[in-house]
Scaffold this motif. Sequence first.
Motif, PDB file in Angstrom:
ATOM      1  N   ALA A  40     -43.637  -0.125  76.130  1.00 51.59           N
ATOM      2  CA  ALA A  40     -45.055  -0.438  75.963  1.00 51.59           C
ATOM      3  C   ALA A  40     -45.865   0.844  75.882  1.00 51.59           C
ATOM      4  O   ALA A  40     -45.662   1.780  76.655  1.00 51.59           O
ATOM      5  N   GLN A  63     -50.005   0.935  79.668  1.00 47.13           N
ATOM      6  CA  GLN A  63     -49.608   0.551  81.011  1.00 47.13           C
ATOM      7  C   GLN A  63     -50.861   0.448  81.872  1.00 47.13           C
ATOM      8  O   GLN A  63     -51.614   1.426  81.997  1.00 47.13           O
ATOM      9  N   ASN A  87     -52.730   0.806  85.028  1.00 46.98           N
ATOM     10  CA  ASN A  87     -52.486   1.600  86.226  1.00 46.98           C
ATOM     11  C   ASN A  87     -53.093   0.956  87.456  1.00 46.98           C
ATOM     12  O   ASN A  87     -52.531   1.015  88.542  1.00 46.98           O
ATOM     13  N   PHE A 135     -56.126   2.165  82.737  1.00 45.46           N
ATOM     14  CA  PHE A 135     -54.856   2.048  82.030  1.00 45.46           C
ATOM     15  C   PHE A 135     -54.483   3.372  81.375  1.00 45.46           C
ATOM     16  O   PHE A 135     -55.334   4.213  81.080  1.00 45.46           O
ATOM     17  N   THR A 176     -49.806   5.901  76.173  1.00 46.41           N
ATOM     18  CA  THR A 176     -48.778   6.937  75.995  1.00 46.41           C
ATOM     19  C   THR A 176     -48.766   7.523  74.590  1.00 46.41           C
ATOM     20  O   THR A 176     -48.096   8.529  74.346  1.00 46.41           O
ATOM     21  N   ILE A 207     -49.735  -8.153  78.053  1.00 41.94           N
ATOM     22  CA  ILE A 207     -49.834  -8.159  79.510  1.00 41.94           C
ATOM     23  C   ILE A 207     -50.828  -9.212  79.961  1.00 41.94           C
ATOM     24  O   ILE A 207     -51.817  -9.492  79.263  1.00 41.94           O
ATOM     25  N   ARG A 252     -45.625  -9.081  81.865  1.00 43.73           N
ATOM     26  CA  ARG A 252     -45.643  -8.251  80.660  1.00 43.73           C
ATOM     27  C   ARG A 252     -44.767  -8.898  79.592  1.00 43.73           C
ATOM     28  O   ARG A 252     -43.740  -9.493  79.899  1.00 43.73           O
ATOM     29  N   ASP A 262     -42.896  -6.245  86.563  1.00 40.63           N
ATOM     30  CA  ASP A 262     -44.016  -5.321  86.421  1.00 40.63           C
ATOM     31  C   ASP A 262     -44.449  -4.758  87.763  1.00 40.63           C
ATOM     32  O   ASP A 262     -45.624  -4.711  88.071  1.00 40.63           O
ATOM     33  N   ASP A 294     -44.337  -1.748  88.676  1.00 44.63           N
ATOM     34  CA  ASP A 294     -44.798  -0.369  88.593  1.00 44.63           C
ATOM     35  C   ASP A 294     -46.092  -0.199  87.813  1.00 44.63           C
ATOM     36  O   ASP A 294     -46.603   0.903  87.703  1.00 44.63           O
ATOM     37  N   SER A 295     -46.647  -1.268  87.249  1.00 45.03           N
ATOM     38  CA  SER A 295     -47.768  -1.094  86.340  1.00 45.03           C
ATOM     39  C   SER A 295     -49.038  -0.667  87.053  1.00 45.03           C
ATOM     40  O   SER A 295     -49.860   0.018  86.492  1.00 45.03           O
TER      41      SER A 295
END
Length: 212
Positions: free
Chosen positions: A2, A5, A7, A28, A31, A107, A148, A182, A184-185
């Motif tokens: 993705a 992400q 945060n 968020f 990347t 998401i 997600r 998810d 770790d999001s």
Amino acid sequence: MAKIQINNVVVLNNPALFTSPLQFEITFDCTENLEDDLEWKLTYVGCAESQAYDQVLDTIYVGPVPEGRHMFVFQADAPDSSKIPDKDLIGATVVLITCSYHNQEFIRVGYFVNNDYESEEMKENPPEKPDISLVHRNIMADQPRVTRFKINWGDNPKGGEGENGEGCQNEMEAGEGSAVQDTDSMLEPLPSTFKDVHSMDESSNVEMEMAF
């Protein structure tokens, strides 16, 4: 992988009167530069028995999105109480934050919401017709449910929709998990409380109620 992400999400203006605006501070990470808009949507589940009472409180478009960390406040007016069955105005329900890219939802963050009177007397002897001006809303900010979905992040929206449309549905029907864990999001302050609800895409209101 993705390209977006989430945060963190901070629930603002909570608890509050039912008639107060809903506010969420969303942080968020991106990347890779995205040339097109992200579609953020806030939905209030009006009735667990029927999606016909779901209300999209607001939809906003954010983009283009450069690489890096971003933060914004998503604010929307309270749901229209006249469009919610009286029996569902008081008690538990769900509010959903979703984000899509090229018409593909990737998401979904769901929060349980409890609507009730503050007065113990009114709690014990509620009026037959709910007095919405006295109802308070409490979003369970520490109990989010995150799902997600794998999507096509390519530059061809049509191809992305087709690939995600049938492919994602088939994976879910087969139980192979198009919705991925998810935990770790959102790294702070809730790294261990986020839970994954795999079957939220077609019956989110029912599944969230069951999870509660």
